[in-house]
Motif scaffolding. Structure first.
Motif, PDB file in Angstrom:
ATOM      1  N   ALA A 180      12.878   4.303   7.748  1.00 32.76           N
ATOM      2  CA  ALA A 180      12.734   5.685   8.199  1.00 32.76           C
ATOM      3  C   ALA A 180      11.244   5.880   8.475  1.00 32.76           C
ATOM      4  O   ALA A 180      10.550   6.612   7.782  1.00 32.76           O
ATOM      5  N   ALA A 181      10.752   5.151   9.459  1.00 32.07           N
ATOM      6  CA  ALA A 181       9.328   5.164   9.811  1.00 32.07           C
ATOM      7  C   ALA A 181       9.197   4.885  11.297  1.00 32.07           C
ATOM      8  O   ALA A 181      10.122   4.371  11.925  1.00 32.07           O
ATOM      9  N   ASP A 182       8.023   5.216  11.831  1.00 31.77           N
ATOM     10  CA  ASP A 182       7.786   4.922  13.242  1.00 31.77           C
ATOM     11  C   ASP A 182       7.885   3.425  13.518  1.00 31.77           C
ATOM     12  O   ASP A 182       8.452   3.003  14.514  1.00 31.77           O
ATOM     13  N   ARG A 183       7.321   2.644  12.599  1.00 29.70           N
ATOM     14  CA  ARG A 183       7.385   1.186  12.737  1.00 29.70           C
ATOM     15  C   ARG A 183       7.558   0.556  11.356  1.00 29.70           C
ATOM     16  O   ARG A 183       6.857   0.912  10.409  1.00 29.70           O
ATOM     17  N   PHE A 184       8.499  -0.377  11.252  1.00 33.44           N
ATOM     18  CA  PHE A 184       8.711  -1.151  10.029  1.00 33.44           C
ATOM     19  C   PHE A 184       9.076  -2.555  10.463  1.00 33.44           C
ATOM     20  O   PHE A 184      10.009  -2.755  11.231  1.00 33.44           O
ATOM     21  N   TRP A 185       8.273  -3.532  10.025  1.00 36.24           N
ATOM     22  CA  TRP A 185       8.541  -4.911  10.413  1.00 36.24           C
ATOM     23  C   TRP A 185       8.230  -5.846   9.266  1.00 36.24           C
ATOM     24  O   TRP A 185       7.554  -5.494   8.314  1.00 36.24           O
ATOM     25  N   PHE A 186       8.754  -7.049   9.379  1.00 35.63           N
ATOM     26  CA  PHE A 186       8.605  -8.068   8.348  1.00 35.63           C
ATOM     27  C   PHE A 186       7.518  -9.047   8.757  1.00 35.63           C
ATOM     28  O   PHE A 186       7.449  -9.456   9.906  1.00 35.63           O
ATOM     29  N   GLY A 187       6.667  -9.406   7.785  1.00 34.67           N
ATOM     30  CA  GLY A 187       5.537 -10.281   8.055  1.00 34.67           C
ATOM     31  C   GLY A 187       5.724 -11.658   7.452  1.00 34.67           C
ATOM     32  O   GLY A 187       6.800 -12.245   7.537  1.00 34.67           O
ATOM     33  N   ASP A 188       4.675 -12.149   6.801  1.00 36.00           N
ATOM     34  CA  ASP A 188       4.689 -13.490   6.225  1.00 36.00           C
ATOM     35  C   ASP A 188       4.791 -13.403   4.697  1.00 36.00           C
ATOM     36  O   ASP A 188       4.971 -12.327   4.130  1.00 36.00           O
ATOM     37  N   ALA A 189       4.657 -14.526   4.026  1.00 39.77           N
ATOM     38  CA  ALA A 189       4.786 -14.570   2.569  1.00 39.77           C
ATOM     39  C   ALA A 189       3.704 -13.727   1.874  1.00 39.77           C
ATOM     40  O   ALA A 189       3.958 -13.100   0.850  1.00 39.77           O
ATOM     41  N   ALA A 190       2.504 -13.703   2.425  1.00 45.62           N
ATOM     42  CA  ALA A 190       1.416 -12.943   1.810  1.00 45.62           C
ATOM     43  C   ALA A 190       1.657 -11.431   1.908  1.00 45.62           C
ATOM     44  O   ALA A 190       1.395 -10.693   0.963  1.00 45.62           O
ATOM     45  N   TRP A 191       2.132 -10.958   3.032  1.00 45.56           N
ATOM     46  CA  TRP A 191       2.430  -9.536   3.251  1.00 45.56           C
ATOM     47  C   TRP A 191       3.784  -9.436   3.949  1.00 45.56           C
ATOM     48  O   TRP A 191       3.862  -9.310   5.168  1.00 45.56           O
ATOM     49  N   PRO A 192       4.869  -9.469   3.166  1.00 47.99           N
ATOM     50  CA  PRO A 192       6.197  -9.541   3.776  1.00 47.99           C
ATOM     51  C   PRO A 192       6.659  -8.269   4.483  1.00 47.99           C
ATOM     52  O   PRO A 192       7.520  -8.326   5.345  1.00 47.99           O
ATOM     53  N   TYR A 193       6.090  -7.103   4.139  1.00 44.62           N
ATOM     54  CA  TYR A 193       6.539  -5.853   4.738  1.00 44.62           C
ATOM     55  C   TYR A 193       5.351  -5.079   5.302  1.00 44.62           C
ATOM     56  O   TYR A 193       4.307  -5.015   4.688  1.00 44.62           O
ATOM     57  N   HIS A 194       5.577  -4.470   6.444  1.00 46.20           N
ATOM     58  CA  HIS A 194       4.567  -3.617   7.078  1.00 46.20           C
ATOM     59  C   HIS A 194       5.255  -2.324   7.508  1.00 46.20           C
ATOM     60  O   HIS A 194       6.341  -2.357   8.087  1.00 46.20           O
ATOM     61  N   LEU A 195       4.600  -1.202   7.237  1.00 48.49           N
ATOM     62  CA  LEU A 195       5.160   0.093   7.593  1.00 48.49           C
ATOM     63  C   LEU A 195       4.061   0.937   8.200  1.00 48.49           C
ATOM     64  O   LEU A 195       2.939   0.962   7.682  1.00 48.49           O
ATOM     65  N   ALA A 196       4.357   1.625   9.282  1.00 46.68           N
ATOM     66  CA  ALA A 196       3.388   2.516   9.921  1.00 46.68           C
ATOM     67  C   ALA A 196       4.089   3.815  10.285  1.00 46.68           C
ATOM     68  O   ALA A 196       5.217   3.810  10.788  1.00 46.68           O
ATOM     69  N   GLN A 197       3.400   4.927  10.008  1.00 46.83           N
ATOM     70  CA  GLN A 197       3.928   6.247  10.321  1.00 46.83           C
ATOM     71  C   GLN A 197       2.794   7.064  10.914  1.00 46.83           C
ATOM     72  O   GLN A 197       1.746   7.209  10.299  1.00 46.83           O
ATOM     73  N   ASP A 198       3.001   7.572  12.123  1.00 44.63           N
ATOM     74  CA  ASP A 198       1.942   8.306  12.805  1.00 44.63           C
ATOM     75  C   ASP A 198       1.740   9.714  12.260  1.00 44.63           C
ATOM     76  O   ASP A 198       0.650  10.266  12.329  1.00 44.63           O
ATOM     77  N   GLY A 199       2.763  10.334  11.727  1.00 49.90           N
ATOM     78  CA  GLY A 199       2.642  11.670  11.163  1.00 49.90           C
ATOM     79  C   GLY A 199       3.746  11.929  10.157  1.00 49.90           C
ATOM     80  O   GLY A 199       4.854  11.417  10.299  1.00 49.90           O
ATOM     81  N   GLY A 200       3.447  12.678   9.123  1.00 48.22           N
ATOM     82  CA  GLY A 200       4.450  12.956   8.103  1.00 48.22           C
ATOM     83  C   GLY A 200       4.702  11.748   7.215  1.00 48.22           C
ATOM     84  O   GLY A 200       3.891  10.838   7.125  1.00 48.22           O
ATOM     85  N   VAL A 201       5.851  11.753   6.577  1.00 53.36           N
ATOM     86  CA  VAL A 201       6.218  10.693   5.637  1.00 53.36           C
ATOM     87  C   VAL A 201       7.058   9.642   6.338  1.00 53.36           C
ATOM     88  O   VAL A 201       7.961   9.963   7.097  1.00 53.36           O
ATOM     89  N   GLY A 202       6.744   8.380   6.081  1.00 53.30           N
ATOM     90  CA  GLY A 202       7.557   7.268   6.545  1.00 53.30           C
ATOM     91  C   GLY A 202       7.958   6.431   5.344  1.00 53.30           C
ATOM     92  O   GLY A 202       7.157   6.203   4.438  1.00 53.30           O
ATOM     93  N   LEU A 203       9.201   6.007   5.306  1.00 56.18           N
ATOM     94  CA  LEU A 203       9.711   5.222   4.183  1.00 56.18           C
ATOM     95  C   LEU A 203      10.530   4.048   4.679  1.00 56.18           C
ATOM     96  O   LEU A 203      11.093   4.080   5.766  1.00 56.18           O
ATOM     97  N   ALA A 204      10.618   3.036   3.845  1.00 55.17           N
ATOM     98  CA  ALA A 204      11.593   1.962   3.995  1.00 55.17           C
ATOM     99  C   ALA A 204      12.179   1.792   2.603  1.00 55.17           C
ATOM    100  O   ALA A 204      11.439   1.653   1.628  1.00 55.17           O
ATOM    101  N   SER A 205      13.490   1.850   2.490  1.00 55.34           N
ATOM    102  CA  SER A 205      14.092   1.847   1.158  1.00 55.34           C
ATOM    103  C   SER A 205      15.315   0.954   1.109  1.00 55.34           C
ATOM    104  O   SER A 205      15.865   0.554   2.123  1.00 55.34           O
ATOM    105  N   GLN A 206      15.721   0.676  -0.124  1.00 55.51           N
ATOM    106  CA  GLN A 206      16.980   0.009  -0.378  1.00 55.51           C
ATOM    107  C   GLN A 206      17.429   0.375  -1.775  1.00 55.51           C
ATOM    108  O   GLN A 206      16.622   0.806  -2.604  1.00 55.51           O
ATOM    109  N   GLY A 207      18.698   0.236  -2.032  1.00 56.10           N
ATOM    110  CA  GLY A 207      19.214   0.562  -3.348  1.00 56.10           C
ATOM    111  C   GLY A 207      20.463   1.406  -3.246  1.00 56.10           C
ATOM    112  O   GLY A 207      21.057   1.540  -2.183  1.00 56.10           O
ATOM    113  N   ALA A 208      20.844   1.974  -4.377  1.00 56.36           N
ATOM    114  CA  ALA A 208      22.047   2.800  -4.446  1.00 56.36           C
ATOM    115  C   ALA A 208      21.779   4.000  -5.334  1.00 56.36           C
ATOM    116  O   ALA A 208      20.949   3.946  -6.236  1.00 56.36           O
ATOM    117  N   ARG A 209      22.476   5.046  -5.074  1.00 58.93           N
ATOM    118  CA  ARG A 209      22.318   6.280  -5.838  1.00 58.93           C
ATOM    119  C   ARG A 209      22.588   6.056  -7.326  1.00 58.93           C
ATOM    120  O   ARG A 209      22.018   6.715  -8.180  1.00 58.93           O
TER     121      ARG A 209
END
Length: 135
Positions: free
Chosen positions: A16-45
């Motif tokens: 739930a972000a402008d951009r969310f992509w997967f990187g390498d072993a050192a930095w596996p996740y990247h998230l960018a949000q130009d305005g407001g809140v951006g999230l990437a999530s997983q799990g269950a209630r």
């Protein structure tokens, strides 16, 4: 990230972000949000006892952090680094409430370790910058 070349594990994430992509072993996740809140999530209630940890490296960001108990962009708890060398534990439920705040020196492109742990109705948080020493 599991070992191996397969990428099916990436489908467990809900971006739930402008951009969310997967990187390498050192930095596996990247998230960018130009305005407001951006999230990437997983799990269950139903998750009520878990610990999430992350090393964030804010780059040109006003804030960065780790959220738990996420039920959308307007319902979650988070440990957030904010401009002005602040670290805040917040509750977002259709409006932000600061539960705790501390001075915390951080800088752009500096790695900061954040931990949030839930135990039923209790929430605990920790943080530290990279370098010698423990929590």
């Amino acid at each position: 990230k599991p070992d191996g070349e397969h990428t099916f594990w990436q489908k467990a994430w809900v971006p739930a972000a402008d951009r969310f992509w997967f990187g390498d072993a050192a930095w596996p996740y990247h998230l960018a949000q130009d305005g407001g809140v951006g999230l990437a999530s997983q799990g269950a209630r139903e998750w009520s006892y878990y610990k999430a940890s992350v090393a964030v490296k804010p780059h040109l960001a006003q804030s960065a952090g780790l959220a738990c108990c996420v039920q959308g962009l307007k319902r979650y708890y988070a440990l957030v680094l904010e401009c002005g060398n602040k670290l805040r534990l917040i509750k977002e439920r259709y409006g932000r409430k600061v539960l705790a705040e501390a001075k915390f020196k951080w800088a752009f492109d500096q790695k900061v370790h954040l931990v949030l742990e839930t135990r039923g109705g209790a929430l605990s948080a920790r943080s530290r910058t990279s370098g010698p020493g423990g929590w």
